[in-house]
Design a protein around this motif. Sequence first.
Motif, PDB file in Angstrom:
ATOM      1  N   LEU A  56       0.822  -1.216   0.000  1.00  0.00           N
ATOM      2  CA  LEU A  56       0.000   0.000   0.000  1.00  0.00           C
ATOM      3  C   LEU A  56       0.854   1.264   0.000  1.00  0.00           C
ATOM      4  O   LEU A  56       0.593   2.201  -0.754  1.00  0.00           O
ATOM      5  CB  LEU A  56      -0.899  -0.018   1.239  1.00  0.00           C
ATOM      6  N   TRP A  57       1.876   1.279   0.837  1.00  0.00           N
ATOM      7  CA  TRP A  57       2.727   2.463   0.973  1.00  0.00           C
ATOM      8  C   TRP A  57       3.458   2.775  -0.323  1.00  0.00           C
ATOM      9  O   TRP A  57       3.621   3.931  -0.701  1.00  0.00           O
ATOM     10  CB  TRP A  57       3.739   2.249   2.109  1.00  0.00           C
ATOM     11  N   ASP A  60       1.050   4.328  -2.920  1.00  0.00           N
ATOM     12  CA  ASP A  60       0.854   5.744  -2.607  1.00  0.00           C
ATOM     13  C   ASP A  60       2.084   6.572  -2.967  1.00  0.00           C
ATOM     14  O   ASP A  60       1.965   7.660  -3.535  1.00  0.00           O
ATOM     15  CB  ASP A  60       0.515   5.929  -1.125  1.00  0.00           C
ATOM     16  N   SER A  80      -2.273  10.289  -1.526  1.00  0.00           N
ATOM     17  CA  SER A  80      -2.543   9.256  -0.513  1.00  0.00           C
ATOM     18  C   SER A  80      -3.910   8.593  -0.662  1.00  0.00           C
ATOM     19  O   SER A  80      -4.498   8.151   0.328  1.00  0.00           O
ATOM     20  CB  SER A  80      -2.391   9.836   0.896  1.00  0.00           C
ATOM     21  N   ILE A  84      -5.118   2.673  -1.047  1.00  0.00           N
ATOM     22  CA  ILE A  84      -6.380   2.098  -0.552  1.00  0.00           C
ATOM     23  C   ILE A  84      -7.305   1.759  -1.716  1.00  0.00           C
ATOM     24  O   ILE A  84      -7.898   0.678  -1.749  1.00  0.00           O
ATOM     25  CB  ILE A  84      -7.074   3.072   0.420  1.00  0.00           C
ATOM     26  N   TRP A 118      -1.401  -7.467   2.431  1.00  0.00           N
ATOM     27  CA  TRP A 118      -1.206  -6.015   2.396  1.00  0.00           C
ATOM     28  C   TRP A 118       0.028  -5.696   3.220  1.00  0.00           C
ATOM     29  O   TRP A 118       0.131  -6.120   4.377  1.00  0.00           O
ATOM     30  CB  TRP A 118      -2.410  -5.292   2.992  1.00  0.00           C
ATOM     31  N   THR A 120       2.813  -2.677   4.639  1.00  0.00           N
ATOM     32  CA  THR A 120       3.045  -1.255   4.898  1.00  0.00           C
ATOM     33  C   THR A 120       4.495  -1.110   5.330  1.00  0.00           C
ATOM     34  O   THR A 120       5.143  -2.088   5.714  1.00  0.00           O
ATOM     35  CB  THR A 120       2.115  -0.732   6.003  1.00  0.00           C
ATOM     36  N   TYR A 132      -3.721   2.356   7.167  1.00  0.00           N
ATOM     37  CA  TYR A 132      -3.927   1.412   6.076  1.00  0.00           C
ATOM     38  C   TYR A 132      -4.662   0.166   6.584  1.00  0.00           C
ATOM     39  O   TYR A 132      -5.584  -0.335   5.934  1.00  0.00           O
ATOM     40  CB  TYR A 132      -2.596   0.962   5.475  1.00  0.00           C
ATOM     41  N   CYS A 136      -8.247  -1.884   5.245  1.00  0.00           N
ATOM     42  CA  CYS A 136      -8.026  -3.092   4.437  1.00  0.00           C
ATOM     43  C   CYS A 136      -8.191  -4.378   5.236  1.00  0.00           C
ATOM     44  O   CYS A 136      -7.499  -5.355   4.996  1.00  0.00           O
ATOM     45  CB  CYS A 136      -6.635  -3.056   3.805  1.00  0.00           C
TER      46      CYS A 136
END
Length: 197
Positions: A56-57, A60, A80, A84, A118, A120, A132, A136
């Motif tokens: 996710l990070w 973004d 940002s 998501i 997911w 991060t 996040y 999620c």
Amino acid sequence: MLPPDAGDQVPAHRSARGTIVVGPVHGLAAYRQMMRRLLPEATASPGRTFAVEYPLWAVDALVDARLDLIGGCEAKAMRSTAGIAGAHLLYDAWRRDVQSPQWTRAAERGATAPYLLWTTQPCAGPDWGATYAGKCLFPETALALSPTALRTFTHSVVTGPTAVDITEARRVARVLDWFGIRLDTLEPSAAQAATSA
């Protein structure tokens, strides 16, 4: 937390508690390629578990960097939002895939469909992992958090799984597409991949 990447250039095969972690994938096109590749592997190895990593990070960061180059209030408003939105789109695609005839037949032969992981990572600035995580928490997926984000997340109030918001995810994808950023084909450039490795 995932074990550190060994620097292997093959986009696969970190192990987390017996699960083979493949990827990362940053968009739907790469995810679909990965699922096609995993189908024969999972069928040939009944009982072996795979997880497809979606960072996710990183999504973004990739999109925000492009938006910053574009500039303007409209672009800034979309910062940002890609990670998501991409996760919700990916989860929707995954739900359909694991119920497809190909994966159903594979399951009948003992294969286990891969799940989504997911991930991060704290970048420069605050660790948004807990944020996040709250957006999620989908059934049959997993989440890797830093220790700091995990502590923050365990102190938050969680009432159940996250609702999949495909309408909002598609809206974000359409707006980003207007800026020339395609979430479905998003992947880091070779230079960015080398820098992050």
